[in-house]
Enzyme design. Structure first.
Site, short mmCIF file in Angstrom:
data_model
loop_
_atom_site.label_atom_id
_atom_site.label_comp_id
_atom_site.label_asym_id
_atom_site.label_seq_id
_atom_site.Cartn_x
_atom_site.Cartn_y
_atom_site.Cartn_z
N SER A 77 -9.63 -1.64 7.09
CA SER A 77 -9.04 -1.43 5.77
C SER A 77 -8.24 -2.60 5.23
O SER A 77 -7.83 -2.58 4.08
CB SER A 77 -8.16 -0.17 5.78
OG SER A 77 -8.96 0.98 5.93
N SER A 97 -9.44 0.74 3.02
CA SER A 97 -8.65 1.60 2.17
C SER A 97 -7.51 0.90 1.45
O SER A 97 -6.84 1.48 0.59
CB SER A 97 -8.08 2.76 2.99
OG SER A 97 -7.22 2.28 4.03
N LYS A 102 0.85 -1.19 0.00
CA LYS A 102 0.00 0.00 0.00
C LYS A 102 0.89 1.24 0.00
O LYS A 102 1.92 1.27 0.69
CB LYS A 102 -0.87 -0.05 1.25
CG LYS A 102 -1.96 0.99 1.38
CD LYS A 102 -2.80 0.67 2.61
CE LYS A 102 -3.99 1.61 2.79
NZ LYS A 102 -4.83 1.20 3.95
#
Length: 462
Positions: free
Chosen positions: A176, A152, A76
């Protein structure tokens, strides 16, 4: 008991395949597929070739290779990658200087022999559950590109689900890791709060932030988790706890687990596919009892307050000077959060501690609690509303309705991908949360492995 990542490492260690050949195949998949999924915001091709070549050189010298030798992975884009700008999904960060060193977990993956392929799409500053990023484009669900990947850490889950890389790293503040793992049909682990170092990652909410891995199998998830463990004085929450490897225990087979279903709140806010996913998992694990976490709704409310206050405080100054640079889907919430009174956050922290104690009482009788990870399967990109429990609910915020209470109290959770196969969304996965007592990640992973071995939980190849 292996998974795709461990199979790769075995081939590289045995000399039947070079790390460079594995990398080239991964880069080819990224080039061929990522225009469809939009997982990657950067591909670190030069670095990856250096790391792969170093693994091959070690083998040529006859040196023993580490457990993830030659395994491609991605992170990420809130993880620091040396010489790359840490975007954290934000345009406002694009002019920042490049990171001077890798995040601690990136360092540990490199020490384990894994090869970093790039950085992955996310909701800006991790404030969202859909990865519909206005700056870098929406990440698309590999099982239906018209649907969200979740967030996310949407890019992380979609990269594994789409077969681009066998492992990825993400973060989980309110869900997330678990939300995108559920919607994309992969395994994801949110460890106990404080288990894995967050040093070198862009923060969101220090009281709630966790980092963890995604994988296409329970065994690969355990292998990645073991590589990431260890205390770190640079993260005060992770300064003391010693590593407790779980992969050897999984190799011995899952011991008998005491499993119950979390009902009440977690059933009320679950749609029919989510309830069906829990039924499938409960049957496979022999769970007949149902229990309630009565403070779940209050824990979710507390998580909202803490998130708003800490996130707003973190971004307050730049919101004043760079408001137009911020994601339209989250900037007003950050502004509002910066105005939350301190007394509210103090009260929220008291509620958090009370619900934590309530959860500990449940683990006196059970090792693992099952709950749905998301209330519904992946919604269409751009959807603003969904129907849930007879109510019209905001689609983006509601994806975290079942994960927020659990992360608020810091419990470890493995998300296992189930395929309920019902209704018009029958082609889509929906995961279950396998929730353990604090520091009992091994129980969560054992339950995930048992579901996988029963043919109930699986990542479908694409």
């Amino acid at each position: 008991m292996n998974g795709p990542a461990q199979d790769i490492a075995h081939l590289v260690r045995s000399g039947r395949r070079s790390a460079l050949a594995v990398l080239e195949a991964a880069l080819s998949r990224v080039r061929e597929r990522d225009a469809r999924y939009n997982c990657f915001t950067a591909v670190t091709e030069g670095r990856a070739r250096q790391e792969a070549a170093a693994i091959d050189a070690r083998r040529a010298r006859g040196e023993p290779l580490p457990p993830l030798a030659g395994v491609p992975y991605a992170v990420k884009n809130l993880f620091d990658i040396a010489d790359e700008v840490t975007l954290a999904g934000g345009k406002v960060n694009a002019s920042n200087p490049p990171a001077r060193r890798d995040a601690r977990l990136v360092e540990r993956m490199r020490e384990a022999g894994a090869v970093l392929v790039g950085a992955l799409n996310m909701d800006e500053h991790a404030y969202g559950f859909t990865t519909e990023n206005s700056h870098y484009g929406a990440c698309r669900n590999p099982h239906d590109p018209s649907r969200i990947a979740g967030g996310s850490s949407g890019g992380s889950a979609a990269a594994v689900a789409g077969g681009l890389v066998p492992l990825a790293l993400g973060s989980d503040t309110n869900g997330s890791i678990r939300v995108p793992a559920s919607l994309c049909g992969v395994f994801g682990l949110k460890p106990t709060y404080g288990r894995l170092s967050r040093a070198g990652s862009f923060p969101f909410v220090g009281s709630l932030d966790h980092l963890g891995p995604f994988a296409a199998s329970a065994a690969d998830l355990a292998a990645a988790y073991d590589a990431l463990q260890g205390p770190d004085p640079d993260d005060v929450a992770c300064a003391q706890r010693a590593a407790e490897p779980v992969l050897p225990a999984l190799d011995e087979g899952p011991r008998r687990l005491r499993v119950a279903v979390l009902g009440g709140y977690f059933s009320e806010w679950a749609g029919p596919q989510a309830r069906r996913a829990v039924e499938i998992a409960a049957s496979a694990l022999g769970a007949v009892a149902s229990v309630e976490l009565r403070g779940a709704a209050q824990a979710r409310a507390a998580a909202f307050v803490i998130t708003a206050a800490e996130g707003g405080a973190l971004h307050r100054r730049r919101l004043v000077t760079h408001y137009d640079y911020y994601e339209p889907l989250s900037r007003d919430r950050l502004v509002a959060g910066s105005l939350v009174p301190a007394a509210w956050t103090q009260h929220a922290q008291r509620i958090r501690h009370r619900v934590y104690r309530e959860a500990l009482a449940l683990f006196e009788d059970y090792d693992v609690l099952i709950a749905p990870a998301t209330p519904v399967p992946a919604t269409p990109i751009g959807a603003d509303w969904l129907e849930l429990a007879g109510k019209r609910m905001p689609a983006r915020a509601s994806m975290g309705i079942l994960t927020q209470p659990v992360s608020c109290i810091g419990l470890p959770v493995c998300t296992a991908p189930i395929w309920p196969g019902t209704g018009q969304d029958g082609h889509l996965p929906l995961g279950v949360q396998l929730i353990g007592a604090p520091w009992r990640e091994a129980d969560c992973l054992r339950a995930a492995l048992a579901l996988e071995q029963a043919g109930v939980a699986r990542t479908l190849p694409l």
